[in-house]
Design a protein around this motif. Structure first.
Motif, PDB file in Angstrom:
ATOM      1  N   GLU A 113      -4.047   9.176  -0.004  1.00  0.00           N
ATOM      2  CA  GLU A 113      -2.950   8.579   0.760  1.00  0.00           C
ATOM      3  C   GLU A 113      -3.098   8.832   2.259  1.00  0.00           C
ATOM      4  O   GLU A 113      -2.696   8.008   3.070  1.00  0.00           O
TER       5      GLU A 113
ATOM      6  N   VAL B  71      -5.351   6.199   3.314  1.00  0.00           N
ATOM      7  CA  VAL B  71      -4.649   4.915   3.331  1.00  0.00           C
ATOM      8  C   VAL B  71      -3.719   4.838   4.538  1.00  0.00           C
ATOM      9  O   VAL B  71      -3.601   3.781   5.176  1.00  0.00           O
TER      10      VAL B  71
ATOM     11  N   ASN C 146       0.830  -1.208   0.000  1.00  0.00           N
ATOM     12  CA  ASN C 146       0.000   0.000   0.000  1.00  0.00           C
ATOM     13  C   ASN C 146       0.860   1.252   0.000  1.00  0.00           C
ATOM     14  O   ASN C 146       0.593   2.188  -0.760  1.00  0.00           O
TER      15      ASN C 146
ATOM     16  N   GLY D 101       1.271   3.836  -3.236  1.00  0.00           N
ATOM     17  CA  GLY D 101       0.881   5.237  -3.081  1.00  0.00           C
ATOM     18  C   GLY D 101       2.011   6.181  -3.443  1.00  0.00           C
ATOM     19  O   GLY D 101       1.823   7.144  -4.187  1.00  0.00           O
ATOM     20  N   HIS D 102       3.201   5.888  -2.946  1.00  0.00           N
ATOM     21  CA  HIS D 102       4.312   6.814  -3.175  1.00  0.00           C
ATOM     22  C   HIS D 102       4.814   6.741  -4.606  1.00  0.00           C
ATOM     23  O   HIS D 102       5.249   7.757  -5.163  1.00  0.00           O
TER      24      HIS D 102
ATOM     25  N   LEU E 212      -4.660  12.370  -4.904  1.00  0.00           N
ATOM     26  CA  LEU E 212      -3.898  11.232  -4.380  1.00  0.00           C
ATOM     27  C   LEU E 212      -3.400  11.493  -2.965  1.00  0.00           C
ATOM     28  O   LEU E 212      -3.388  10.584  -2.133  1.00  0.00           O
TER      29      LEU E 212
END
Lengths: 251, 202
Positions: free
Chosen positions: A225, A228, A182, A186-187, A221
């Motif tokens: 994030e 997340v 995850n 994301g990064h 995003l």
């Protein structure tokens, strides 16, 4: 570093680099560990400095510290039950460590130590050792009955027992890969779209206008994030609690 | 409190770029994912060190949380809980006192009303008794007066009737004397008495 030539370099952000010059290099103290130390300092500051006033009606910082405490405390007592009390400091440390690691990683220039499989597996391995030791300490050899549920027909044992053992052994793997994947995904996405902004922004007159699109995606995003970051810390903590429940109660 | 938070936040804001700048990048390029580059001459060493430092720092965090931070939070929460419970108990006691006072007040009101009613009933009875006595006395006095009056009337009538006989005899005598020139008083009186008796007025 963002774009070398035409290639999009989304992975070099995960490279470890020593800090503190020769001292850091010789003991392998990297920016990842610096962020871990920062997380430890921030968590301790929140919990100690935030609670320093011991107010009956809490201020903002104290309310934050208390809600973190009560959130994890509720998680542990709900999932594990009253016997889970003694595991509360561990689950709390785990949750806050992962949460702060995820959140710190979202800041500019920061490094996300939870994006390293070695780190997440290290944490998951600690959880795995803990649940196994606890189960053995409480139930002794009866713990091995966990791999064959009561009431199942005996001829199914050759199927059930290996499946249960594999599922038990895969716990630390799924726990660590979930968090690692995850955070990496994301990064990488953030980096890729950030690179798009630069690449497209340089394409003549119209470039900057088109580059607004990847910028908008990156803005969305970052919000995603954030979600997340919380969600994965929560998942890590609640799965730990569920495993602890199994270890304490055996099903 | 607020300025201290600002100081902490600004220190924290300076820390991240400082960490990024302090990090020295290696010379050998990394193939594939740096997270899995265990064979890399530099990254492999750092990956292992990363886990060792993770255990050290996470252990430090656990010790700090378990021994210092969390017991403090627990004691604050317990204090608050105790205070809330004490306040609730106090409120409960106050409510009980208020209820008792209300009940007492109601009982007193009921008692006072009953007393008042009893007093009214007694007074009414007394008044009635007095009235009866007075009425009886009045009636008796009136009856006595009536009796006396009747007696007086009877006496007067008798006297009048007595006088009537004398007057009738006198008148009859005078008539007889005028007609005959002589009178016999006794005969006249006898005749008057006979006449009166005949008319039922003797």
């Amino acid at each position: 570093m963002a774009a070398e030539g035409k290639a999009i370099d989304a992975l070099s952000q995960f490279e470890l680099a020593p800090v503190l010059g020769i001292v850091g290099d010789s003991v392998g103290f990297t920016q990842s560990n610096a962020h871990m130390l920062l997380a430890v300092v921030l968590i301790t500051a929140l919990m100690v400095y935030g609670m320093a006033q011991r107010a009956v009606i809490p201020g903002r910082l104290q309310a934050l510290a208390e809600s973190a405490y009560e959130f994890v405390h509720g998680l542990v007592t709900e999932q594990v039950g009253e016997e889970g009390r003694k595991f509360f400091p561990f689950v709390f440390s785990l949750f806050m460590f992962v949460l702060f690691g995820n959140l710190l990683g979202l800041l500019p220039y920061a490094f996300t130590f939870t994006s390293h499989i070695a780190v997440t597996f290290g944490l998951a391995f600690v959880v795995f050792v803990l649940i196994t030791v606890v189960a053995l300490a409480i139930h002794g050899t009866k713990f091995f009955g966990y791999f064959f549920p009561e009431g199942a027909p005996i001829w199914l044992a050759p199927i059930i027992v290996p499946v249960e053992i594999v599922s038990y052994l895969s716990r630390p793997i799924s726990l660590s890969i979930r968090l690692f994947a995850n955070m990496v995904a994301g990064h990488v996405m953030l980096k890729v779209f950030a690179t798009f902004i630069l690449l497209i922004g340089g394409l003549g007159v119209i470039g900057p206008f088109v580059a607004v699109l990847p910028l908008a995606i990156n803005v969305a995003l970052v919000g995603f994030e954030l979600l997340v970051a919380f969600l994965q810390a929560y998942v890590f903590a609640i799965l730990t609690c569920i495993y602890l429940h199994d270890a304490v109660h055996l099903h | 409190m607020t300025p201290r938070i600002l100081i902490v936040a600004s220190l924290f804001g300076l820390a991240l770029p400082a960490l990024a700048l302090a990090a020295t990048t290696g010379e050998v390029p990394v193939e594939g994912m740096p997270q899995l580059a265990f064979g890399h001459p530099e990254q492999g060493r750092f990956l292992v060190a990363n886990v060792v430092w993770l255990f050290i720092l996470f252990g430090l965090l656990y010790v700090l949380m378990a021994n210092y931070a969390l017991p403090r939070v627990a004691s604050v929460l317990a204090e608050r809980q105790a205070r809330i419970e004490a306040d609730l108990e106090q409120a409960q006691a106050a409510k009980q006192r208020a209820d008792a006072a209300l009940a007492e007040h109601q009982a007193a009101t009921a008692r006072a009303r009953a007393e008042a009613q009893a007093a009214i009933a007694t007074a009414t009875q007394q008044a009635q008794a007095e009235t009866t006595v007075r009425e009886e006395a009045l009636n008796a006095r009136l009856a006595a007066q009536i009796d006396a009056a009747e007696q007086r009337i009877a006496t007067s009538r008798d006297a009048a009737m007595g006088a009537l006989r004398t007057v009738a005899a006198d008148a009859a005598e005078a008539l007889v004397a005028r007609l005959t020139g002589s009178t016999d008083r006794a005969a006249v009186e006898r005749a008057v008495g006979t006449e009166l008796a005949a008319r039922g007025q003797a």
